[in-house]
Write an enzyme that holds these catalytic residues in place. Structure first.
Site, short mmCIF file in Angstrom:
data_model
loop_
_atom_site.label_atom_id
_atom_site.label_comp_id
_atom_site.label_asym_id
_atom_site.label_seq_id
_atom_site.Cartn_x
_atom_site.Cartn_y
_atom_site.Cartn_z
CB CYS A 96 -0.97 -0.03 1.16
SG CYS A 96 -2.30 1.17 0.99
CG HIS A 190 -3.07 -3.46 3.64
ND1 HIS A 190 -1.95 -2.75 4.00
CD2 HIS A 190 -3.94 -2.55 3.16
CE1 HIS A 190 -2.15 -1.46 3.75
NE2 HIS A 190 -3.35 -1.32 3.24
CD GLU A 192 -0.09 -5.40 5.69
OE1 GLU A 192 0.07 -6.10 4.65
OE2 GLU A 192 -0.27 -4.17 5.66
#
Lengths: 214, 298
Positions: A96, A190, A192
């Site tokens: 991002c 993302h 994560e």
């Protein structure tokens, strides 16, 4: 046993989410020892100072506010050090905001804020390409060889165009949302924030490749 | 496009995760917003007046004029948040329609509903809410809040209440962690906090709130920001502290620097150096009951 030290740039943004995901990768790697898998340990560390950059085998630039992260990176001298290490072959992945910083060229929004980029990958980035927060979304994506990845997009950027050695890894709604160039990886979403460690594992794979080249 | 989901809890809570380790600054105009962005703010909070002025002026404090919100949104590329009154779901709808990135259902404004908060799950835009203790925080999360902040005592420039709230939340989380295996005690806690047992169990498991938790309500100096970060805040909101100081630009930069390097006293010292006067501030003990904003919306 050898240890891979993966740094997460810890100036601002979702640092802990990346650290947790790397810990998960480390646990998987440890389980695979003796089953023909990698025998390397994964250690995840925060990168807050120039000297921290020197001590890692690979670097992740997390999600956050790209204007803020860029400012802090250049002010602290970390940016120059990352560029130097990246030039020597250190794998770097931006998610991002991190993708924005890896770009060679920015759009009007990037220019408006006078944001300085790392210029490591051959692509032009468009900030907030999908709109504001209420347009942020989740969707399943095919990323290179990874099928059906649960991608979370938050005020996400997109890649307007790639050139040179930069390769498109994923598109969404006609926009480029993941790309790769040698040891560099960029994702507009993302990984994560998902429970799925496959993109992190893919990135860790670059460390081995880098060493084979030497 | 198939299978695209907007406004999910993951997307809302994810947004809050992106502002971690950052400073969110209160602004009333586009010009102030640009100053905040230049100083390194991760987001700005649009409101009609900063809390110190709300205190001074009195009367009913409401959501900002949409014209001002739009002006602020045009002025910067970082996220723009805005405040609505507690329980005022129509103000929240207006702010969502303007396209703000997060809504603060805030005790700084005059509450519109003394019984209920906004049903935040009905919105696509994420919400942040204030809390003084773990029960308040969990009730707001149960209503759909994607982020929590301490209430502190806004507009006082006095850190004492934010410290009290952050320490209390930490203490209550530690208690839950100790009680984790005691089913009867955990059920009792859930009952006291008036939230589902699963939420209490999640906090005990994580050892922290399940969403991002910022400090707010009284941060006026770089050292205040460092203090709150060391007490476990994921980031800080600065309200009156910047634009009520002698030199807003310097204060904004210094607070960003101190938040980033909160654990390095030398950096915080440098950030504090030669800043000029901070906002004057107020002794919280001199406030009458009705002047204490933190009592609003439990």
């Amino acid at each position: 046993m050898k240890t891979m030290r993966i740094g997460v740039l810890a100036l601002q943004g979702d640092v802990e989410e990346h650290l947790a995901m790397l810990k998960k990768c480390g646990a998987t790697a440890a389980r695979n020892v003796g089953r023909g898998g990698s025998t390397e340990e994964v250690e995840a560390v925060r990168v807050k100072h120039v000297k921290d950059v020197e001590a890692v085998d690979a670097l992740i630039i997390p999600g956050g506010e790209s204007t803020t992260i860029a400012k802090l990176m250049w002010a602290s001298g970390i940016a120059e050090e990352v560029k130097k290490r990246a030039g020597e072959g250190m794998p770097v992945w931006g998610t991002c905001a991190g993708l924005v910083l890896l770009a060679k060229k920015g759009d009007e929004q990037v220019k408006k804020t006078g944001q300085k980029l790392l210029e490591l990958m051959d692509f032009e980035v468009g900030r907030n390409a999908f709109g504001r927060q209420k347009e942020s979304f989740e969707a399943e994506l095919d990323v290179g060889g990874i099928k059906k990845f649960p991608a979370v997009f938050i005020r996400a950027p997109a890649i307007a165009k790639v050139w040179g050695d930069c390769k498109v890894l994923a598109r969404f709604d006609g926009k480029i949302v993941a790309a790769e160039q040698g040891n560099f990886l960029a994702t507009a979403f993302h990984p994560e924030l998902s429970e799925d460690a496959r993109v992190h594992e893919y990135f860790l794979g670059k460390i081995g490749r880098q060493e084979k080249k030497r | 496009m198939t299978n695209v989901k907007t406004g999910t809890q993951a997307v809302k809570e994810g947004f809050a995760r992106m502002v971690k380790h950052g400073v969110i600054m209160d602004v009333t105009t586009g010009k102030q917003a640009r100053l905040a962005e230049k100083a390194g703010a991760v987001a700005v909070m649009a409101l009609h007046m900063v809390p110190a002025d709300i205190r001074a002026v009195g009367g009913v404090a409401r959501m900002p004029d949409p014209k001002a919100v739009k002006e602020i949104m045009r002025a910067v590329t970082i996220p723009v948040m805005a405040k609505c009154r507690i329980g005022h779901f129509a103000e929240a709808q207006v702010l969502e329609s303007l396209g703000v990135d997060m809504i603060d259902e805030s005790e700084v404004l005059t509450p519109a509903d003394e019984e209920s908060h906004v049903d935040k799950r009905k919105f696509k835009v994420p919400f942040v809410c204030g809390a003084r203790d773990l029960g308040e925080a969990l009730r707001r999360i149960d209503e759909g809040a994607a982020m929590i902040r301490t209430k502190g005592e806004a507009g006082t420039g006095n850190i004492v209440e934010a410290v009290r709230h952050m320490k209390l939340i930490n203490k209550q989380i530690n208690e839950l962690m100790r009680l984790k295996r005691n089913d009867a005690m955990m059920a009792e806690r859930a009952k006291i906090y008036r939230v589902p047992l699963a939420l209490v169990q999640k906090v005990a498991e994580l050892g922290r709130l399940p969403v991002v938790n910022f400090a707010a309500g009284g941060i006026a100096t770089p050292a205040d920001a460092s203090l709150m970060m060391q007490l476990g805040a994921d980031g800080v909101f600065v309200g009156s502290g910047i634009f009520k100081s002698k030199n807003p630009e310097k204060f904004a930069r210094a607070i960003v620097e101190a938040t980033r390097h909160y654990d390095d006293p030398r950096v915080v010292a440098k950030a504090c150096e030669g800043l000029g006067d901070a906002m004057k501030g107020k002794d919280v003990r001199t406030l009458a009951g009705h002047e204490r904003m933190q009592e609003r919306g439990r």
